[in-house]
Enzyme design. Sequence first.
Site, PDB file in Angstrom:
ATOM      1  N   ASN A   1      45.416  35.162  44.986  1.00 34.06           N
ATOM      2  CA  ASN A   1      43.981  35.083  44.732  1.00 34.06           C
ATOM      3  C   ASN A   1      43.795  35.400  43.245  1.00 34.06           C
ATOM      4  O   ASN A   1      43.876  36.550  42.835  1.00 34.06           O
ATOM      5  CB  ASN A   1      43.263  36.109  45.620  1.00 34.06           C
ATOM      6  CG  ASN A   1      41.757  36.056  45.457  1.00 34.06           C
ATOM      7  OD1 ASN A   1      41.244  35.388  44.552  1.00 34.06           O
ATOM      8  ND2 ASN A   1      41.049  36.755  46.310  1.00 34.06           N
TER       9      ASN A   1
ATOM     10  N   ARG B   1      43.998  30.968  47.220  1.00 30.58           N
ATOM     11  CA  ARG B   1      42.562  30.984  47.462  1.00 30.58           C
ATOM     12  C   ARG B   1      41.939  30.144  46.356  1.00 30.58           C
ATOM     13  O   ARG B   1      42.147  30.404  45.167  1.00 30.58           O
ATOM     14  CB  ARG B   1      42.016  32.410  47.393  1.00 30.58           C
ATOM     15  CG  ARG B   1      40.523  32.384  47.585  1.00 30.58           C
ATOM     16  CD  ARG B   1      39.858  33.646  47.178  1.00 30.58           C
ATOM     17  NE  ARG B   1      38.429  33.458  47.324  1.00 30.58           N
ATOM     18  CZ  ARG B   1      37.538  34.131  46.636  1.00 30.58           C
ATOM     19  NH1 ARG B   1      37.900  35.049  45.770  1.00 30.58           N
ATOM     20  NH2 ARG B   1      36.257  33.902  46.806  1.00 30.58           N
TER      21      ARG B   1
ATOM     22  N   HIS C   1      32.596  32.114  50.792  1.00 31.80           N
ATOM     23  CA  HIS C   1      33.138  33.066  51.791  1.00 31.80           C
ATOM     24  C   HIS C   1      33.557  32.337  53.072  1.00 31.80           C
ATOM     25  O   HIS C   1      33.631  32.945  54.145  1.00 31.80           O
ATOM     26  CB  HIS C   1      32.096  34.139  52.206  1.00 31.80           C
ATOM     27  CG  HIS C   1      31.757  35.123  51.152  1.00 31.80           C
ATOM     28  ND1 HIS C   1      30.497  35.656  51.016  1.00 31.80           N
ATOM     29  CD2 HIS C   1      32.519  35.725  50.204  1.00 31.80           C
ATOM     30  CE1 HIS C   1      30.482  36.518  50.016  1.00 31.80           C
ATOM     31  NE2 HIS C   1      31.696  36.574  49.499  1.00 31.80           N
TER      32      HIS C   1
ATOM     33  N   ARG D   1      23.919  40.515  42.223  1.00 29.73           N
ATOM     34  CA  ARG D   1      23.226  39.216  42.236  1.00 29.73           C
ATOM     35  C   ARG D   1      21.916  39.332  42.995  1.00 29.73           C
ATOM     36  O   ARG D   1      21.844  39.995  44.028  1.00 29.73           O
ATOM     37  CB  ARG D   1      24.106  38.157  42.898  1.00 29.73           C
ATOM     38  CG  ARG D   1      25.143  37.592  41.974  1.00 29.73           C
ATOM     39  CD  ARG D   1      26.118  36.706  42.694  1.00 29.73           C
ATOM     40  NE  ARG D   1      27.406  37.359  42.794  1.00 29.73           N
ATOM     41  CZ  ARG D   1      28.369  37.006  43.635  1.00 29.73           C
ATOM     42  NH1 ARG D   1      28.204  35.988  44.445  1.00 29.73           N
ATOM     43  NH2 ARG D   1      29.518  37.654  43.664  1.00 29.73           N
TER      44      ARG D   1
ATOM     45  N   GLU E   1      41.014  37.346  54.836  1.00 30.78           N
ATOM     46  CA  GLU E   1      41.094  36.002  54.254  1.00 30.78           C
ATOM     47  C   GLU E   1      42.543  35.614  53.953  1.00 30.78           C
ATOM     48  O   GLU E   1      42.934  34.463  54.097  1.00 30.78           O
ATOM     49  CB  GLU E   1      40.231  35.943  52.993  1.00 30.78           C
ATOM     50  CG  GLU E   1      38.749  36.057  53.331  1.00 30.78           C
ATOM     51  CD  GLU E   1      37.875  36.427  52.151  1.00 30.78           C
ATOM     52  OE1 GLU E   1      37.279  35.523  51.593  1.00 30.78           O
ATOM     53  OE2 GLU E   1      37.796  37.628  51.815  1.00 30.78           O
TER      54      GLU E   1
END
Length: 411
Positions: free
Chosen positions: A7, A100, A190, A251, A396
């Site tokens: 990742n 990823r 996601h 965010r 993940e």
Amino acid sequence: MNILVLNTGSSSLKFQIIDTDYEKIEKSEDKQLAKGLIERIGSDKADLTFQITGQDKYKKTMPLADHKQAIDEIVNWLTDSNTHIDGISSLKDIHAIGHRTVHGGEKFSSSVRIDENVVAMVEECVGLAPLHNPANLKGIAAASETFGKDIPQVAVFDTAFHTTMPEKAYLYAVPYNYYTDYKVRKYGFHGTSHRFVSYRYRTLKGLTPEQTKIITMHMGNGCSACAIDHGKSIDTSMGMTPLEGMMMGTRAGDLDSSLIEYVAHKENVSCEEIFNVINKKSGLFGVSGLTNDMRDLEAEAQKGHKRAQIALDMFAYRAKKYIGSYMAAMNGADAIIFTGGIGENGFEARANICNGLTAIGIEIDPELNAKAIRGAEMKISSSTSKVEVWVIPTNEELIIARDTFRIVSAK
Ligand code: AMP
């Protein structure tokens, strides 16, 4: 088969090595052999943390010019005579690499084996994910250099799970040619996490995809909700970029886009500057003026910090509204699943989100909710709740390793 899962961020690299095959997948007995994190790549003082599963962490600081050097350091550690990882003694014992990959645009509805065409298409999506895709491409190039061109590499996209969304969910209500000419639409992110926790729920309950309507709430520093009907993502809260949707650590999530120009004018700065604030200095951090960390905010609110409390209230209220809207989108739901750092541990946040939803059949059991922390995989709804509420830790890397194995092994 030993899969290296990478990742890659712009100056960081996370990895895991996972041993998996068909039998292990079937029995959910995939084995994580090692993991690590390299930060501050490109500096004289990159921080490296490596760990063999079940053993102490090994840490060091050293100069690392680029991602290639970072991957070389992982290999040096893996093959060092002092590192004893089951089944790994040389480079050849890594059989495939799974990456990823953040943005696959409309092109990739599932994971793919990487070749020149795939690299070119990931490059095409750079405009849609200018922070993430270039870093992912660096990871792919660096891995090819270190491991050689022959090692199979697979890209697993954050966006792929959401390619099943219908037009009415993914189009914005702007001139249609923005979509046809510039690819402006909701892509969602996601996806690997939403896919994993919904799959885990079905496995735990012994249900087929067709038998389920699920709302997954991935709540970490980035947050997104997803409506999964018959195993397919039919809507999700993040949009063309990961900025839209739920309130997040830094965010803003959903807002009236005209505020960008309005505030830019008031502060006499460019729209880009305000846009940067909306990405990096808003959300929990912006409202509280303190931090993006949920734990710290909860502690401050307890001490009476008013804006910390407002930020927490907003976070829960906005998350709650997504649950309501996805219940409407699917005409109900069988289960809500919480995951991510906040979703897996933040029992206060979960309680604040779920309280007051009895009218739509959601009721959590406070005692069970308080128990669901630190990796627990459990149901937290009360016995009378019509909709089940679960906490399921995301993984993940496991999905990336499994997809990589399946693609590499396919005849
Ligand atoms: P992630 O991005 O998935 O690593 O999640 C990071 C977020 O999880 C941060 O806001 C943390 O404060 C939050 N988090 C981690 N542990 C807890 C906890 N015990 N209670 C509440 N929030 C937590």
